[in-house]
Structure formats: structure tokens, C-alpha cells
Design a protein around this motif. Structure first.
Motif: not given
Length: 344
Positions: A210-217, A219-229, A254-258, A317-318
Motif C-alpha cells: 500500500a505504501i509503495e502504491a501511495a508513493l507512486r500516486d 509522484a504521478e500527481g494524483v493528489w493535485a487532482e484531489v486538491e482541485k476537487f 493536506l490536499p484532501n481535507t476540508a 481520496g484518489p
């Protein structure tokens, strides 16, 4: 319509990579402490996951100690040979451990707050000029924002797997080489003598994947999309109810928290209303759910009891879509209007 899960800070859905790794680990028979081939196979799984965690948090593999989660890892504060001071807005798992005493002091703080999402870097604000050792709760931060234990200045760190899509009941204590304390659990000497007991290889394997996949997310900018939403959500809420207070909006978060306050509308009531409408949100830290009282964290930030009791947290989340946040905002606005009408 399908339910929408917006409580990722409480726990994230299990990642498919973690599930796959855990299923494979179920077929591994050996005890990691055994020297035969089966034992070595089990040990290899543990050490692979240890390397995955170390890579993700920026430490050495030998600095990773597997525990049942961040709460158990935080018990290192009980074992600390000196006074323990805790950041006012830290998670309860840290807060409960503060104590006076003599010796080298330990200061414990959260890198990212679970209720508000506010990020407090080491060297900023509270604890900035303190002497002694530093413990960081990185549970909400890892996999979402850049972090390196080696560069943080911390001596200890704690985290849990389920916040980043791993299984529940597994986590880690990160210990800088040379830092010493009494073992978390005495016994057979597993985990380099820091925490005895046969390793939970199924959970550990899932944690590593899980942590390896999270690190990949990350690096690929997944959380920038989450922050936009997340930002779209806050804009829609503000448009529908301009009196809404957004906690920490001007701070780094954090990019996901309101976290937001509709004063006079109790957080627990909001959570129940939204649950009935098909949305899962929170009225604070998951470890504090069910406790009908104002948030200690918001109180420490200067909000009064009414405001603190009227706060809710939405954490994306993603897998969250723009449609999810739009539907949530529309539903919340309708419920908020009903509450105002009843209160008038």
C-alpha cells in the motif's frame, strides 16, 4: 444512488495492491524467526515490506519497527527516559502521553492534523526552538505530501497503514539510529528488540504494498487532482452559505481535507443527516467519534465551544470525483437550509 465515501482521514479503502499482497502472504507458512526455508520465506516478506516503508518515508530499513499501528507506536513516549511535551493540536494518541520529569525532553507533534488538515513543518511554530528529541506523527501526511524522515530533523515518527490504503491493525515506529529507549514490548526480541511478538506478516505485506502504491500516486500527481476537487467543494459550500467558516483555509493543508463550521448546527447532526443522504463524513478524528463534545483541536486553535461543536470534516481520496463533491455540496446546502429554517 451509490454512497459516496468522504472520510479518508478516518481510514482509506483497501488498495488492490495491498489486497493482492495480503492474499499471497496467507500462503506463507513459516515464522519469520525460524531459520529453515519456510521461515526465511516469511522473513523475506517482512524485510521487503520494511524496505518499501523505508523508501516511502525516507529512512533506513533498519530504522523501521513494525507495530499494530500509530497508537501503539506512540507508546514509545511512555518508554522515553525524560519529560514529554505535546503539541496542543496533536492527536489524542500523543496527547495522552505527556508528562513531566527529568532528563532529555521529547517534544511530540503532528505533521498534518487529522481534523483540519493543517500542516505544521518541524521548525515552524510550536516546538520550533525546543531542545531535546522530536517525535512526529506522520500518519496523515505520508503518501499525500512530500516527506523525508532523514531530512525532517525528527528522532522518531509514527504512522498507520490504513490511512493510506493498507490494512487496519498494522503500522510502524521510525527510530533514528542511535536513539535508545526501553522496548515497546519485551519478549522474544523481534523487530530488533524494539517490539517483541511474532510479526503479522499478512498485515506487514499489505502495508508495504500500500505504501509503495501511495508513493507512486503522489509522484504521478494524483493528489493535485484531489486538491482541485476539494477546492471546488469549498467554493460551492461558500456560495450556498457564506457564513460558513473554513478552518485553516489560509494555511498549508493536506490536499484532501476540508474542515468547516456551520455555527449552531452540531457536527454530529450534520454527520447523521449526510449519512442518511448517502455521504460518509466525520465530526472530527475517528478516534474521537461518538464523543459528544467540542473538538479539543479547534478549541486549542481559538474557536469557542459552539463553533468547535459545529465542525465537520470532509476528506477526499484518489477515487473521489467532481460529481461526488458537487452532489455533496448540493445535499449539504439543502440540509443546512432546513436546519436554519427550523432554528428561525
Amino acid at each position: 444512488m451509490a454512497r459516496v465515501y468522504l472520510d479518508h482521514n478516518a481510514t482509506a479503502p483497501l488498495r488492490p495492491e495491498a489486497r493482492e499482497a495480503m492474499v499471497a502472504a496467507m500462503d506463507v507458512v513459516g515464522n519469520p524467526s525460524s531459520v529453515h526455508a519456510e521461515g526465511r520465506a516469511a522473513k523475506a516478506l517482512v524485510e521487503r515490506a520494511r524496505a518499501q516503508v523505508a523508501e516511502a518515508v525516507g529512512c533506513k530499513p533498519q530504522e523501521v519497527v513494525f507495530t499494530s499501528g500509530a497508537t501503539e507506536a506512540a507508546r514509545v513516549m511512555e518508554r522515553w527516559p525524560g519529560p514529554v511535551e505535546v503539541q496542543e493540536t496533536a492527536h489524542d494518541a500523543l496527547w495522552a502521553q505527556r508528562r513531566a520529569g527529568e532528563g532529555v525532553p521529547l517534544y511530540a507533534m503532528g505533521l498534518a492534523n487529522s481534523e483540519t488538515g493543517i500542516v505544521t513543518e518541524p521548525g515552524m511554530g510550536e516546538g520550533a526552538a525546543r531542545e531535546g528529541a522530536l517525535l512526529l506523527d506522520i500518519t496523515q501526511a505520508v503518501g499525500r505530501i512530500p516527506f523525508s524522515f532523514a531530512w525532517s530533523g525528527a528522532d522518531l515518527a509514527v504512522l498507520s497503514a490504513h490511512k493510506l490504503g493498507g490494512p487496519k491493525g498494522i503500522g510502524a515506529l521510525i527510530v533514528k539510529q542511535g536513539v535508545d529507549f526501553a522496548p515497546l514490548t519485551p519478549g522474544g526480541g523481534q523487530e530488533m528488540g524494539r517490539r517483541s511478538g511474532t510479526e503479522n506478516i499478512i498485515g506487514i505485506a499489505g502495508f508495504g504494498a500500500a505504501i509503495e502504491a501511495a508513493l507512486r500516486d503522489q509522484a504521478e500527481g494524483v493528489w493535485a487532482e484531489v486538491e482541485k476537487f476539494r477546492n471546488i467543494l469549498e467554493t460551492l459550500l461558500e456560495e450556498s452559505a457564506r457564513e460558513t467558516i473554513f478552518v485553516g483555509k489560509s494555511d498549508r493543508r493536506l490536499p484532501n481535507t476540508a474542515c468547516f463550521i456551520s455555527e449552531g448546527w452540531k457536527g454530529e447532526t450534520q454527520v447523521m443527516a449526510m449519512d442518511l443522504a448517502g455521504f460518509a463524513i466525520s465530526a472530527g478524528s475517528a478516534c474521537s467519534s461518538g464523543k459528544v463534545k467540542a473538538s479539543r483541536v479547534l478549541g486549542a486553535m481559538g474557536y469557542d465551544d459552539t463553533q468547535a461543536a459545529s465542525a465537520v470534516r470532509v476528506s477526499l481520496g484518489p477515487g473521489t470525483s467532481e460529481d461526488d463533491v458537487t452532489r455533496f455540496a448540493e445535499t449539504w446546502a439543502r440540509q443546512q437550509a432546513k436546519h436554519r429554517a427550523r432554528a428561525a
